[in-house]
Design a protein around this motif. Structure first.
Motif, PDB file in Angstrom:
ATOM      1  N   THR A  74     -62.926 -20.805  70.344  1.00 60.06           N
ATOM      2  CA  THR A  74     -62.386 -22.046  70.898  1.00 60.06           C
ATOM      3  C   THR A  74     -63.287 -23.242  70.622  1.00 60.06           C
ATOM      4  O   THR A  74     -62.829 -24.387  70.668  1.00 60.06           O
ATOM      5  N   ASP A  75     -64.565 -23.006  70.333  1.00 54.69           N
ATOM      6  CA  ASP A  75     -65.469 -24.117  70.016  1.00 54.69           C
ATOM      7  C   ASP A  75     -65.475 -24.440  68.518  1.00 54.69           C
ATOM      8  O   ASP A  75     -66.322 -25.204  68.051  1.00 54.69           O
ATOM      9  N   GLN A  76     -64.523 -23.830  67.784  1.00 54.30           N
ATOM     10  CA  GLN A  76     -64.346 -24.057  66.337  1.00 54.30           C
ATOM     11  C   GLN A  76     -65.458 -23.465  65.475  1.00 54.30           C
ATOM     12  O   GLN A  76     -65.563 -23.763  64.293  1.00 54.30           O
ATOM     13  N   THR A  77     -66.301 -22.628  66.082  1.00 53.13           N
ATOM     14  CA  THR A  77     -67.230 -21.856  65.273  1.00 53.13           C
ATOM     15  C   THR A  77     -66.474 -20.658  64.712  1.00 53.13           C
ATOM     16  O   THR A  77     -65.777 -19.964  65.450  1.00 53.13           O
ATOM     17  N   GLY A  78     -66.611 -20.432  63.416  1.00 51.74           N
ATOM     18  CA  GLY A  78     -65.888 -19.348  62.772  1.00 51.74           C
ATOM     19  C   GLY A  78     -66.794 -18.194  62.414  1.00 51.74           C
ATOM     20  O   GLY A  78     -67.960 -18.372  62.069  1.00 51.74           O
ATOM     21  N   TYR A  79     -66.249 -17.000  62.508  1.00 48.53           N
ATOM     22  CA  TYR A  79     -66.978 -15.786  62.152  1.00 48.53           C
ATOM     23  C   TYR A  79     -66.083 -14.906  61.297  1.00 48.53           C
ATOM     24  O   TYR A  79     -64.859 -14.963  61.397  1.00 48.53           O
ATOM     25  N   GLY A  80     -66.685 -14.092  60.466  1.00 48.18           N
ATOM     26  CA  GLY A  80     -65.879 -13.226  59.634  1.00 48.18           C
ATOM     27  C   GLY A  80     -66.683 -12.131  58.968  1.00 48.18           C
ATOM     28  O   GLY A  80     -67.893 -12.006  59.157  1.00 48.18           O
ATOM     29  N   PHE A  81     -65.985 -11.338  58.171  1.00 44.70           N
ATOM     30  CA  PHE A  81     -66.577 -10.221  57.445  1.00 44.70           C
ATOM     31  C   PHE A  81     -66.399 -10.421  55.949  1.00 44.70           C
ATOM     32  O   PHE A  81     -65.447 -11.063  55.498  1.00 44.70           O
ATOM     33  N   ASP A  82     -67.298  -9.830  55.193  1.00 42.29           N
ATOM     34  CA  ASP A  82     -67.129  -9.728  53.750  1.00 42.29           C
ATOM     35  C   ASP A  82     -66.512  -8.371  53.434  1.00 42.29           C
ATOM     36  O   ASP A  82     -66.800  -7.370  54.095  1.00 42.29           O
ATOM     37  N   SER A  83     -65.673  -8.338  52.419  1.00 47.15           N
ATOM     38  CA  SER A  83     -65.057  -7.075  52.014  1.00 47.15           C
ATOM     39  C   SER A  83     -64.935  -7.027  50.503  1.00 47.15           C
ATOM     40  O   SER A  83     -65.041  -8.061  49.822  1.00 47.15           O
ATOM     41  N   ASP A  84     -64.705  -5.835  49.971  1.00 56.45           N
ATOM     42  CA  ASP A  84     -64.486  -5.637  48.544  1.00 56.45           C
ATOM     43  C   ASP A  84     -63.180  -4.891  48.338  1.00 56.45           C
ATOM     44  O   ASP A  84     -62.841  -3.979  49.111  1.00 56.45           O
ATOM     45  N   ASP A  85     -62.436  -5.264  47.299  1.00 56.54           N
ATOM     46  CA  ASP A  85     -61.240  -4.539  46.895  1.00 56.54           C
ATOM     47  C   ASP A  85     -61.633  -3.574  45.786  1.00 56.54           C
ATOM     48  O   ASP A  85     -62.051  -3.993  44.695  1.00 56.54           O
ATOM     49  N   ILE A  86     -61.528  -2.288  46.054  1.00 53.77           N
ATOM     50  CA  ILE A  86     -61.997  -1.245  45.147  1.00 53.77           C
ATOM     51  C   ILE A  86     -60.801  -0.461  44.625  1.00 53.77           C
ATOM     52  O   ILE A  86     -59.997   0.066  45.407  1.00 53.77           O
ATOM     53  N   SER A  87     -60.676  -0.377  43.312  1.00 48.33           N
ATOM     54  CA  SER A  87     -59.559   0.335  42.688  1.00 48.33           C
ATOM     55  C   SER A  87     -60.017   1.686  42.169  1.00 48.33           C
ATOM     56  O   SER A  87     -61.157   1.875  41.745  1.00 48.33           O
ATOM     57  N   SER A  88     -59.094   2.623  42.202  1.00 50.89           N
ATOM     58  CA  SER A  88     -59.365   3.958  41.664  1.00 50.89           C
ATOM     59  C   SER A  88     -58.076   4.536  41.103  1.00 50.89           C
ATOM     60  O   SER A  88     -56.979   4.065  41.410  1.00 50.89           O
ATOM     61  N   GLY A  89     -58.181   5.559  40.285  1.00 54.00           N
ATOM     62  CA  GLY A  89     -57.009   6.156  39.670  1.00 54.00           C
ATOM     63  C   GLY A  89     -56.649   5.464  38.364  1.00 54.00           C
ATOM     64  O   GLY A  89     -57.346   4.554  37.898  1.00 54.00           O
ATOM     65  N   TRP A  90     -55.532   5.877  37.796  1.00 54.77           N
ATOM     66  CA  TRP A  90     -55.138   5.368  36.477  1.00 54.77           C
ATOM     67  C   TRP A  90     -53.642   5.131  36.425  1.00 54.77           C
ATOM     68  O   TRP A  90     -52.840   5.905  36.932  1.00 54.77           O
TER      69      TRP A  90
END
Length: 351
Positions: A307-323
């Motif tokens: 509510t005080d407009q401070t933002g928080y978040g996470f980092d993520s990776d998109d990982i592919s597998s298979g063919w």
């Protein structure tokens, strides 16, 4: 990961706090404790049970707790005798003057929703300053109720249609079949009752959801819960859905296992200010609070505003597998292969 977001940025937020060093003081609100239905603990025992509930990870990081007994009702003594004194103390001591965060688990989500909707008026009427609650972090939230509560009450009252599998599932969850006179907060946890309790709160406080999809009860309790569940609550409750249905994800293009793909029955409409952030099919209703790494976690929303407009978040990776036709892509939160979900939240959103 903390950053300042302008008011024009549309986001959902996550936080971090500690009693020793944190942006915001943390207030803990625990969940349903089945053993208390029969033991009916006194005030001292309630406080001890509350401390034990959080001891594996969150206890030393908190500035305050709201400890409440499961054999009572939310709009009765849970609020008047247990929550209200803590709210007064928080206001008198100015704990939340610069903003604080409530961390909840299970039924604590429902208790907190009622508090958020009323605390300002209660405190103003007592001549005190309302609390500046900038967000809540809700682990395996039961704010939408649990079908198991409806069934437990039916079992306790001896419904004629009850079979052995259901009795076994309820016994696994509660430890024993409760007597009709010892149902306490189970009455508030019934799906219709929970969803009528402060269903549309005026307080515009973001409810950040951490959602599990594994089961500690050999899958037995899940037989009686619609859609994907964590062993105690279905995803309509833990995701914060506006309606009850057999949902299989909190996000339309992301599964609980992190696979990026269109979901057959995702939640598309949420209760006001409810934002699912972390999801995992490796954590259960109870396991989500432990300090044990149980598997990778995925990201339903990358960031969120308090509510005080401070933002928080996470980092993520998109990982592919298979063919070729068998190729799949999974969204994985960085660090979730090393840290427990609770530690991940604390490090990235609160510390």
């Amino acid at each position: 990961m903390k950053y300042i977001l302008s008011t024009a940025v549309l986001a959902a937020t996550l936080w971090h706090s500690s009693a020793e060093a944190s942006d915001y003081p943390i207030v803990l609100v625990h969940g349903f404790q089945p053993a208390q239905l029969a033991s009916r603990p006194n005030q001292t025992e309630v406080e001890q049970d509350g401390a034990n509930y959080w001891q594996e990870f969150w206890l030393p990081k908190a500035s305050a707790r709201i400890d409440w007994p499961s054999h009572e009702r939310i709009t009765g003594r849970i609020i008047s005798d247990y929550a209200w004194p803590v709210l007064q103390q928080l206001s008198q001591q100015g704990t939340c003057h610069s903003g604080c965060i409530f961390v909840t688990h299970s039924t604590g989500d429902l208790v907190t929703r009622y508090i958020l909707d009323h605390q300002a008026l209660w405190l103003q009427n007592a001549g005190l300053q309302p609390l500046n609650i900038v967000a809540t972090l809700d682990f395996a939230g039961a704010g939408g109720g649990s079908e198991l509560a409806d069934l437990a009450i039916n079992v306790a009252n001896g419904g004629s249609w009850i079979d052995a599998t259901l009795r076994y599932a309820i016994s696994l969850w509660l430890g024993e079949i409760p007597s009709p006179g010892n149902l306490g907060v189970l009455n508030d946890l019934r799906v219709n009752s929970a969803r009528q309790l402060a269903a549309f709160p005026d307080a515009r406080i973001p409810r950040i959801r951490m959602v599990a999809a594994s089961n500690d009860y050999f899958g037995t309790t899940g037989l009686f819960l619609p859609g994907t569940d964590d062993g105690v609550v279905a995803s309509h409750s833990s995701c914060g859905a506006a309606n009850v249905a057999a949902f299989n994800s909190c996000a339309s293009q992301l599964g609980f296992d992190g696979k990026l793909a269109a979901q057959s029955q995702p939640v598309t409409s949420f209760m006001p200010y409810h934002y699912p952030m972390l999801m995992s099919d490796n954590y259960s209703h109870n396991g989500i609070l432990t300090d044990r790494q149980r598997g990778q976690v995925t990201l339903a929303n990358a960031s969120v505003n308090f509510t005080d407009q401070t933002g928080y978040g996470f980092d993520s990776d998109d990982i592919s597998s298979g063919w070729w036709l068998f190729r799949s892509t999974y969204r994985v939160v960085r660090g979730s292969d090393q840290f427990s979900l609770s530690e991940l939240v604390y490090q990235e959103l609160l510390d």
